[in-house]
Write an enzyme that holds these catalytic residues in place. Sequence first.
Site, PDB file in Angstrom:
ATOM      1  N   ASN A 103       0.787  -1.226   0.000  1.00  0.00           N
ATOM      2  CA  ASN A 103       0.000   0.000   0.000  1.00  0.00           C
ATOM      3  C   ASN A 103       0.816   1.271   0.000  1.00  0.00           C
ATOM      4  O   ASN A 103       0.407   2.299  -0.508  1.00  0.00           O
ATOM      5  CB  ASN A 103      -0.857   0.029   1.274  1.00  0.00           C
ATOM      6  CG  ASN A 103      -2.327   0.007   0.941  1.00  0.00           C
ATOM      7  OD1 ASN A 103      -2.687   0.125  -0.224  1.00  0.00           O
ATOM      8  ND2 ASN A 103      -3.162  -0.129   1.942  1.00  0.00           N
ATOM      9  N   LYS A 155      16.349 -18.548 -30.697  1.00  0.00           N
ATOM     10  CA  LYS A 155      15.849 -17.388 -31.429  1.00  0.00           C
ATOM     11  C   LYS A 155      15.520 -17.829 -32.856  1.00  0.00           C
ATOM     12  O   LYS A 155      16.082 -18.803 -33.321  1.00  0.00           O
ATOM     13  CB  LYS A 155      16.911 -16.274 -31.461  1.00  0.00           C
ATOM     14  CG  LYS A 155      17.456 -15.864 -30.099  1.00  0.00           C
ATOM     15  CD  LYS A 155      16.491 -14.971 -29.370  1.00  0.00           C
ATOM     16  CE  LYS A 155      17.042 -14.602 -27.987  1.00  0.00           C
ATOM     17  NZ  LYS A 155      16.051 -13.975 -27.126  1.00  0.00           N
ATOM     18  N   HIS A 274      12.680 -17.160 -14.883  1.00  0.00           N
ATOM     19  CA  HIS A 274      12.953 -15.961 -15.676  1.00  0.00           C
ATOM     20  C   HIS A 274      12.308 -14.760 -15.006  1.00  0.00           C
ATOM     21  O   HIS A 274      11.227 -14.874 -14.446  1.00  0.00           O
ATOM     22  CB  HIS A 274      12.421 -16.116 -17.102  1.00  0.00           C
ATOM     23  CG  HIS A 274      12.959 -15.063 -18.015  1.00  0.00           C
ATOM     24  ND1 HIS A 274      12.464 -13.780 -18.029  1.00  0.00           N
ATOM     25  CD2 HIS A 274      13.981 -15.086 -18.901  1.00  0.00           C
ATOM     26  CE1 HIS A 274      13.165 -13.062 -18.909  1.00  0.00           C
ATOM     27  NE2 HIS A 274      14.084 -13.825 -19.446  1.00  0.00           N
TER      28      HIS A 274
END
Length: 420
Positions: A103, A155, A274
């Site tokens: 908060n 990739k 990750h």
Amino acid sequence: RLTYYTPQYQTKDTDILAAFRMTPQPGVPPEEAGAAVAAESSTGTWTTVWTDGLTSLDRYKGRCYDIEPVAGETNQYIAYVAYPLDLFEEGSVTNLLTSIVGNVFGFKALRALRLEDLRIPPAYSKTFLGPPHGIQVERDKLNKYGRPLLGCTIKPKLGLSAKNYGRAVYECLRGGLDFTKDDETVNSQPFIRWRDRFLFVAEALFKSQAETGEIKGHYLNATAGHCDEMIKRAVFARELGAPIVMHDYLTGGYTANTSLAFYCRDNGLLLHIHRAMHAVIDRQKNHGMHFRVLAKTLRMSGGDHIHAGTVVGKLEGEREVTLGFVDLLRDDYIEKDRSRGIYFTQDWVSMPGVLPVASGGIHVWHMPALTEIFGDDSVLQFGGGTLGHPWGNAPGAVANRVALEACVQARNEGRDLARE
């Protein structure tokens, strides 16, 4: 309000201690801001309520027990706050963070607020099981000793079909890497459904294992839209005989992460973590949470690997701070050392360690520096640094493995890698 600022307080061994970097609004004295932080993150609310009389606030309130100005900054202070242990549910990182940072960051009296560090007392850390296996057990499972482990993110991260993905995995592992990795964005998209990916990757794993005689792994990303689906993916990975799964712990959440860690511990799976989304929280120097807090809470929640930046090519000061939280992940006992950003002495009491993963923009030329900085207990992850090799994936993997073996051998023969 100022009953929460108690400079005469002696901290207890069981207190959870927090170091906040505060930037109060103009005209707000630091003591008042520190008291407000302690109140709002423990028992206080914006006014006095009659039900305060029904409990012993003295026993349960957070206390701001010290404030020091930050050197070289105007109007910035480090506020030290002590919280009694009873404010937190045992074994719940979720509750710990909800209480301490839930908060207070929107508070009007503060221009900015950053949680720099937490001291977790053994009385609290012992309620967590921590990493599913830890560094030593992982080495025994993989039968790999005396060197860092090598990884590679496949990739392009999105767009490959499951079969082509499996082929890329095979080439990297066949070339000499220990691990390949799903990108954190790969979950179960229309062009690469998770079940297909898992099957083709498992085929690549076993083929490369048979050909090299080494144990291989691929971080199968089990992150999903809900917990049941996540566990279902982990179960399937285990049934295929995969050694390791992966989770995006900040986007997935600590509750999901701890659930997955429990499953992995009970079923012999390693868990790679990750930190996607971490920069949203830790990038700003004066607001948010430092990564060392995210690293500590991850060690409690559970994970065997976590991404921890690279150090290479960054500024020298960054290097010390990065090594500070790398030690917080691996070691049992870490002394307070402000030059490394460690505000409190942390005693993990033999909680298993987490392997730091160096990844992001590194390639073979960085190998001497990486082996020197991170030492043996780490995972060095080259994405483009493997796949970007002009001859392809497998030669890229060979280059990384050769460079690593050469650096480790040179170090073992007594050469000074840092100087060279």
